[in-house]
Design a protein around this motif. Structure first.
Motif, PDB file in Angstrom:
ATOM      1  N   PHE A  88      40.652 -16.197   7.804  1.00 49.73           N
ATOM      2  CA  PHE A  88      39.389 -16.850   7.439  1.00 49.73           C
ATOM      3  C   PHE A  88      39.353 -17.257   5.962  1.00 49.73           C
ATOM      4  CE2 PHE A  88      38.096 -13.348  10.448  1.00 49.73           C
ATOM      5  CZ  PHE A  88      37.892 -14.151  11.550  1.00 49.73           C
ATOM      6  N   HIS A  89      38.566 -18.293   5.682  1.00 53.46           N
ATOM      7  CA  HIS A  89      38.113 -18.586   4.324  1.00 53.46           C
ATOM      8  C   HIS A  89      36.617 -18.277   4.370  1.00 53.46           C
ATOM      9  CE1 HIS A  89      41.637 -20.505   2.677  1.00 53.46           C
ATOM     10  NE2 HIS A  89      41.725 -21.304   3.711  1.00 53.46           N
ATOM     11  N   ILE A  90      36.164 -17.373   3.508  1.00 48.61           N
ATOM     12  CA  ILE A  90      34.766 -16.942   3.539  1.00 48.61           C
ATOM     13  C   ILE A  90      34.070 -17.403   2.254  1.00 48.61           C
ATOM     14  CG2 ILE A  90      33.235 -14.930   3.772  1.00 48.61           C
ATOM     15  CD1 ILE A  90      35.751 -13.431   4.910  1.00 48.61           C
ATOM     16  N   LEU A 115      37.822 -14.753  -0.135  1.00 48.70           N
ATOM     17  CA  LEU A 115      36.366 -14.799  -0.285  1.00 48.70           C
ATOM     18  C   LEU A 115      36.043 -15.582  -1.563  1.00 48.70           C
ATOM     19  CD1 LEU A 115      33.450 -13.736   0.340  1.00 48.70           C
ATOM     20  CD2 LEU A 115      34.057 -11.654  -0.887  1.00 48.70           C
ATOM     21  N   PHE A 116      35.106 -16.509  -1.447  1.00 52.64           N
ATOM     22  CA  PHE A 116      34.672 -17.301  -2.594  1.00 52.64           C
ATOM     23  C   PHE A 116      33.161 -17.119  -2.759  1.00 52.64           C
ATOM     24  CE2 PHE A 116      38.391 -19.445  -0.892  1.00 52.64           C
ATOM     25  CZ  PHE A 116      39.142 -19.728  -2.020  1.00 52.64           C
ATOM     26  N   VAL A 117      32.731 -16.846  -3.974  1.00 57.10           N
ATOM     27  CA  VAL A 117      31.300 -16.671  -4.235  1.00 57.10           C
ATOM     28  C   VAL A 117      30.824 -17.818  -5.106  1.00 57.10           C
ATOM     29  CG1 VAL A 117      29.558 -15.126  -5.209  1.00 57.10           C
ATOM     30  CG2 VAL A 117      31.576 -14.164  -4.084  1.00 57.10           C
ATOM     31  N   LEU A 118      29.960 -18.640  -4.561  1.00 57.19           N
ATOM     32  CA  LEU A 118      29.487 -19.814  -5.298  1.00 57.19           C
ATOM     33  C   LEU A 118      28.376 -19.426  -6.270  1.00 57.19           C
ATOM     34  CD1 LEU A 118      30.687 -21.011  -2.516  1.00 57.19           C
ATOM     35  CD2 LEU A 118      29.320 -23.005  -3.070  1.00 57.19           C
ATOM     36  N   VAL A 161      31.954 -18.898   7.261  1.00 51.68           N
ATOM     37  CA  VAL A 161      33.322 -18.471   7.574  1.00 51.68           C
ATOM     38  C   VAL A 161      34.064 -19.617   8.256  1.00 51.68           C
ATOM     39  CG1 VAL A 161      34.725 -16.806   8.866  1.00 51.68           C
ATOM     40  CG2 VAL A 161      32.563 -16.080   7.863  1.00 51.68           C
ATOM     41  N   TYR A 162      35.113 -20.115   7.612  1.00 51.39           N
ATOM     42  CA  TYR A 162      35.958 -21.124   8.243  1.00 51.39           C
ATOM     43  C   TYR A 162      37.106 -20.403   8.929  1.00 51.39           C
ATOM     44  CZ  TYR A 162      33.502 -24.994   6.125  1.00 51.39           C
ATOM     45  OH  TYR A 162      32.531 -25.900   5.795  1.00 51.39           O
ATOM     46  N   ASP A 163      37.238 -20.630  10.220  1.00 53.56           N
ATOM     47  CA  ASP A 163      38.306 -20.001  11.002  1.00 53.56           C
ATOM     48  C   ASP A 163      39.524 -20.919  10.952  1.00 53.56           C
ATOM     49  OD1 ASP A 163      39.791 -18.605  12.818  1.00 53.56           O
ATOM     50  OD2 ASP A 163      38.331 -18.713  14.459  1.00 53.56           O
ATOM     51  N   LEU A 164      40.690 -20.354  10.626  1.00 56.30           N
ATOM     52  CA  LEU A 164      41.892 -21.179  10.525  1.00 56.30           C
ATOM     53  C   LEU A 164      42.546 -21.416  11.878  1.00 56.30           C
ATOM     54  CD1 LEU A 164      43.480 -19.705   7.266  1.00 56.30           C
ATOM     55  CD2 LEU A 164      42.265 -21.855   7.556  1.00 56.30           C
ATOM     56  N   ILE A 165      42.020 -20.734  12.913  1.00 59.31           N
ATOM     57  CA  ILE A 165      42.643 -20.859  14.233  1.00 59.31           C
ATOM     58  C   ILE A 165      41.706 -21.571  15.201  1.00 59.31           C
ATOM     59  CG2 ILE A 165      43.545 -19.564  16.219  1.00 59.31           C
ATOM     60  CD1 ILE A 165      44.567 -17.518  14.215  1.00 59.31           C
ATOM     61  N   LYS A 166      42.235 -22.603  15.837  1.00 63.45           N
ATOM     62  CA  LYS A 166      41.465 -23.368  16.818  1.00 63.45           C
ATOM     63  C   LYS A 166      41.533 -22.629  18.159  1.00 63.45           C
ATOM     64  CE  LYS A 166      41.918 -27.929  16.415  1.00 63.45           C
ATOM     65  NZ  LYS A 166      42.566 -29.240  16.592  1.00 63.45           N
ATOM     66  N   PRO A 167      40.383 -22.364  18.795  1.00 62.58           N
ATOM     67  CA  PRO A 167      40.451 -21.675  20.088  1.00 62.58           C
ATOM     68  C   PRO A 167      41.235 -22.515  21.104  1.00 62.58           C
ATOM     69  CG  PRO A 167      38.195 -21.792  19.292  1.00 62.58           C
ATOM     70  CD  PRO A 167      39.016 -22.670  18.405  1.00 62.58           C
ATOM     71  N   PRO A 168      42.150 -21.905  21.848  1.00 64.15           N
ATOM     72  CA  PRO A 168      42.980 -22.689  22.762  1.00 64.15           C
ATOM     73  C   PRO A 168      42.160 -23.313  23.891  1.00 64.15           C
ATOM     74  CG  PRO A 168      43.367 -20.323  23.034  1.00 64.15           C
ATOM     75  CD  PRO A 168      42.412 -20.468  21.906  1.00 64.15           C
ATOM     76  N   GLY A 169      42.494 -24.552  24.207  1.00 67.71           N
ATOM     77  CA  GLY A 169      41.872 -25.234  25.349  1.00 67.71           C
ATOM     78  C   GLY A 169      40.434 -25.659  25.150  1.00 67.71           C
ATOM     79  N   LYS A 170      39.946 -25.648  23.917  1.00 68.27           N
ATOM     80  CA  LYS A 170      38.547 -26.039  23.688  1.00 68.27           C
ATOM     81  C   LYS A 170      38.484 -27.521  23.338  1.00 68.27           C
ATOM     82  CE  LYS A 170      36.108 -22.340  24.152  1.00 68.27           C
ATOM     83  NZ  LYS A 170      35.242 -21.412  23.553  1.00 68.27           N
ATOM     84  N   THR A 171      37.536 -28.221  23.948  1.00 68.24           N
ATOM     85  CA  THR A 171      37.377 -29.632  23.613  1.00 68.24           C
ATOM     86  C   THR A 171      36.430 -29.769  22.420  1.00 68.24           C
ATOM     87  OG1 THR A 171      35.687 -29.714  25.310  1.00 68.24           O
ATOM     88  CG2 THR A 171      37.835 -30.606  25.891  1.00 68.24           C
TER      89      THR A 171
END
Lengths: 70, 178
Positions: free
Chosen positions: B41-43, B74-77, B101-111
């Protein structure tokens, strides 16, 4: 004369079930507002955040560092 | 000699600080399973300072969160940066402090183009309530770091969907009444 009508328990039961349903729905809606997933529509935010990091204005936070300072 | 060494050290520190950080918030497809030792994650903490009570409570627990999320960034603005970001998403004004939270992994099979999720702590009135949700969120992030489909996990766990979710909500409601 003072006896409750025979349909009263059924009515009270239905009202109780309706209230529980309403409360569940209300709390779930609130949870969806508090925790929510996002998709492409927030890519503008992503671009701004990437820009802040790449420009060096925003740096990773480490414990012990004052919050909000790079 | 000593001065020269000191100068070299300072120069090296400066160089380290000035190296621009590469960042790409897009989710990617993965072929193998999720490696728990790699960054997931990028938080980001976005906080303009509207909700001072909640803001103070969250900021005082940031070191703890950073320790739990030590494999992620983690980034604190600052409040100024937070305003800059929320100007791009005016619907979120007043929802901050927001943990994005930006997830770096795309869930498989999701449109659907899932990118991540956020916790809008500014919607909580009391710092204690916000802290309880914050703890729940950190627990969720820590226990689901290796889940492939986090989109589904968010709906099941955080939105309390399904029968178990219903029980959880009813238990919370009864605790509030006691």
């Amino acid at each position: 004369m003072n006896e409750e009508p025979p349909w009263m328990p059924a009515l009270l039961g239905a009202l109780a079930v309706m209230y529980v349903g309403y409360e569940l729905n209300r709390r779930r809606t609130r949870l969806r507002r508090i925790f929510s997933t996002f998709d492409r529509e927030e890519s503008v935010i992503a671009e701004t955040l990437e820009g802040l990091v790449v420009s060096g204005r925003l740096k990773p936070y480490f414990p012990g560092q004052p919050a909000g300072q790079a | 000699m000593h001065e020269e060494g000191h100068h070299a050290e300072t120069t090296s520190d400066l160089t380290l600080n000035e190296v621009p950080i590469e960042i790409d918030l897009r989710a990617r497809d993965i072929e193998d399973g999720v490696d728990p030792s790699r960054q997931r994650f990028h938080i980001f903490l976005i906080d303009t300072g509207w909700n001072t009570g909640v803001s103070k409570a969250v900021r005082s627990h940031l070191p703890l969160m950073a320790r739990f999320a030590k494999d992620d960034q983690l980034f604190v603005l600052s409040p100024e940066m937070s305003v800059e970001v929320l100007r791009q998403a005016p619907d979120l004004i007043g929802h901050d402090p927001i943990i994005l939270v930006y997830d770096l992994i795309k869930p498989p099979g999701k449109t659907r183009s899932y990118r991540g999720f956020h916790l809008n702590l500014g919607l909580m009135r009391h710092p204690e309530q916000a802290l309880a949700r914050f703890q729940e969120f950190v627990r969720f992030l820590t226990t689901h770091r290796t889940a492939l489909d986090l989109d589904l996990a968010v709906r099941r766990k955080l939105h309390s969907q399904g029968f178990q979710g219903m029980i959880k909500i009813l238990r919370e409601a009864s605790n509030e009444l006691l």
